[in-house]
Design a protein around this motif. Sequence first.
Motif, mmCIF file in Angstrom:
data_model
loop_
_atom_site.group_PDB
_atom_site.id
_atom_site.type_symbol
_atom_site.label_atom_id
_atom_site.label_comp_id
_atom_site.label_asym_id
_atom_site.label_seq_id
_atom_site.Cartn_x
_atom_site.Cartn_y
_atom_site.Cartn_z
ATOM 1 N N VAL A 133 -54.092 10.378 -33.146
ATOM 2 C CA VAL A 133 -54.535 9.634 -31.955
ATOM 3 C C VAL A 133 -53.765 10.121 -30.738
ATOM 4 O O VAL A 133 -52.681 10.701 -30.858
ATOM 5 C CB VAL A 133 -54.354 8.107 -32.110
ATOM 6 C CG1 VAL A 133 -55.324 7.545 -33.140
ATOM 7 C CG2 VAL A 133 -52.920 7.744 -32.482
ATOM 8 N N THR A 134 -54.329 9.877 -29.566
ATOM 9 C CA THR A 134 -53.671 10.275 -28.327
ATOM 10 C C THR A 134 -52.452 9.396 -28.071
ATOM 11 O O THR A 134 -52.323 8.295 -28.634
ATOM 12 C CB THR A 134 -54.665 10.216 -27.154
ATOM 13 O OG1 THR A 134 -54.166 10.992 -26.074
ATOM 14 C CG2 THR A 134 -54.917 8.778 -26.685
ATOM 15 N N ALA A 135 -51.562 9.851 -27.224
ATOM 16 C CA ALA A 135 -50.263 9.196 -27.052
ATOM 17 C C ALA A 135 -50.381 7.725 -26.674
ATOM 18 O O ALA A 135 -49.670 6.873 -27.223
ATOM 19 C CB ALA A 135 -49.447 9.942 -26.000
ATOM 20 N N PRO A 194 -59.121 19.717 -34.961
ATOM 21 C CA PRO A 194 -60.307 20.353 -34.371
ATOM 22 C C PRO A 194 -61.457 19.369 -34.168
ATOM 23 O O PRO A 194 -62.158 19.426 -33.148
ATOM 24 C CB PRO A 194 -60.661 21.451 -35.378
ATOM 25 C CG PRO A 194 -59.340 21.804 -35.993
ATOM 26 C CD PRO A 194 -58.614 20.490 -36.112
ATOM 27 N N LEU A 195 -61.675 18.456 -35.116
ATOM 28 C CA LEU A 195 -62.698 17.435 -34.941
ATOM 29 C C LEU A 195 -62.316 16.488 -33.813
ATOM 30 O O LEU A 195 -63.158 16.108 -32.988
ATOM 31 C CB LEU A 195 -62.898 16.653 -36.242
ATOM 32 C CG LEU A 195 -63.852 15.456 -36.177
ATOM 33 C CD1 LEU A 195 -65.235 15.876 -35.694
ATOM 34 C CD2 LEU A 195 -63.935 14.761 -37.535
ATOM 35 N N TRP A 196 -61.031 16.135 -33.727
ATOM 36 C CA TRP A 196 -60.575 15.246 -32.651
ATOM 37 C C TRP A 196 -60.882 15.866 -31.286
ATOM 38 O O TRP A 196 -61.354 15.190 -30.378
ATOM 39 C CB TRP A 196 -59.069 14.992 -32.782
ATOM 40 C CG TRP A 196 -58.542 13.964 -31.839
ATOM 41 C CD1 TRP A 196 -58.369 12.624 -32.086
ATOM 42 C CD2 TRP A 196 -58.120 14.174 -30.475
ATOM 43 N NE1 TRP A 196 -57.877 11.995 -30.960
ATOM 44 C CE2 TRP A 196 -57.714 12.908 -29.966
ATOM 45 C CE3 TRP A 196 -58.047 15.271 -29.649
ATOM 46 C CZ2 TRP A 196 -57.245 12.743 -28.660
ATOM 47 C CZ3 TRP A 196 -57.580 15.120 -28.341
ATOM 48 C CH2 TRP A 196 -57.183 13.863 -27.864
ATOM 49 N N LEU A 197 -60.646 17.159 -31.152
ATOM 50 C CA LEU A 197 -60.918 17.832 -29.882
ATOM 51 C C LEU A 197 -62.410 17.821 -29.564
ATOM 52 O O LEU A 197 -62.808 17.640 -28.404
ATOM 53 C CB LEU A 197 -60.391 19.264 -29.931
ATOM 54 C CG LEU A 197 -58.860 19.403 -29.904
ATOM 55 C CD1 LEU A 197 -58.454 20.818 -30.287
ATOM 56 C CD2 LEU A 197 -58.303 19.040 -28.535
ATOM 57 N N GLY A 204 -65.583 11.993 -23.815
ATOM 58 C CA GLY A 204 -65.025 12.100 -22.479
ATOM 59 C C GLY A 204 -63.709 11.402 -22.258
ATOM 60 O O GLY A 204 -63.262 11.247 -21.117
ATOM 61 N N THR A 205 -63.034 11.009 -23.315
ATOM 62 C CA THR A 205 -61.724 10.367 -23.205
ATOM 63 C C THR A 205 -60.967 10.587 -24.504
ATOM 64 O O THR A 205 -61.585 10.732 -25.577
ATOM 65 C CB THR A 205 -61.845 8.864 -22.930
ATOM 66 O OG1 THR A 205 -60.521 8.278 -22.912
ATOM 67 C CG2 THR A 205 -62.673 8.160 -23.993
ATOM 68 N N GLY A 206 -59.641 10.587 -24.403
ATOM 69 C CA GLY A 206 -58.823 10.669 -25.601
ATOM 70 C C GLY A 206 -58.544 9.316 -26.218
ATOM 71 O O GLY A 206 -57.985 9.244 -27.321
ATOM 72 N N GLU A 207 -58.923 8.254 -25.534
ATOM 73 C CA GLU A 207 -58.635 6.912 -26.044
ATOM 74 C C GLU A 207 -59.769 6.440 -26.953
ATOM 75 O O GLU A 207 -60.601 5.594 -26.597
ATOM 76 C CB GLU A 207 -58.392 5.956 -24.887
ATOM 77 C CG GLU A 207 -57.088 6.275 -24.164
ATOM 78 C CD GLU A 207 -56.622 5.171 -23.239
ATOM 79 O OE1 GLU A 207 -57.483 4.447 -22.694
ATOM 80 O OE2 GLU A 207 -55.395 5.042 -23.053
#
Length: 216
Positions: A133-135, A194-197, A204-207
């Motif tokens: 997950v993103t930070a 790679p799937l997360w990217l 359109g968001t890392g959240e």
Amino acid sequence: MNIGVLGTGTVGQTIASRLVELGHAVTMGARQAGNENATAWAAAHHGRAGTFADAAAYGAIVLNCTNGVGTLDALAAAGEANLAGKVLIDVSNPLDFSAGFPPTLSVANTDSLAERIQAAYPATKVVKSLNTVTASVMVRPDRVPGDHVVFVAGEDADAKEITRGLLGEFGWPEGRVLDLGGIRAARGLEMYLPLWLSLYGAVGTGEFNIAVHTAM
């Protein structure tokens, strides 16, 4: 608790700031003493800044938030003696941007970065977690609605329980922390990136995060 955070980037600063907010004492470690990011963070958050070795020696728990391709060098600088007997939560991903974007994985399929860390530091209790997950979601999972999950993988049951406790402080309920077993499971956690990217590009968001539902 005294906690060492290795790494001065977004992940390291986000995790370190949350730990201080929760009442922990944190030393942020960088490759060199006087690192600009680390000293600025320490001044703003009443923390400490030092080298990788300083942070590793200080922490009863150590979080590896370094760039994955530089992780083993960073841990060598931290020092085997400073890591021995401690829980090392590995948050890093072996993303290689040397050929541009999207990155490839520098370790995959038959090995993982977390396994390489555990092999290099057998006296350290390595737990892979939070790397999916993103930070901002790592430390405040309620930024994403629903029963999404975070994972732990490692060889030491007590180390995973300590990690679960820290995740609980961040806001991850017990039922949303999935234990995938031994450190070999880190292969899948790292290869998820790679799937997360791709998901990042699609939504359109890392959240965001994933949930695991079973047929009962």
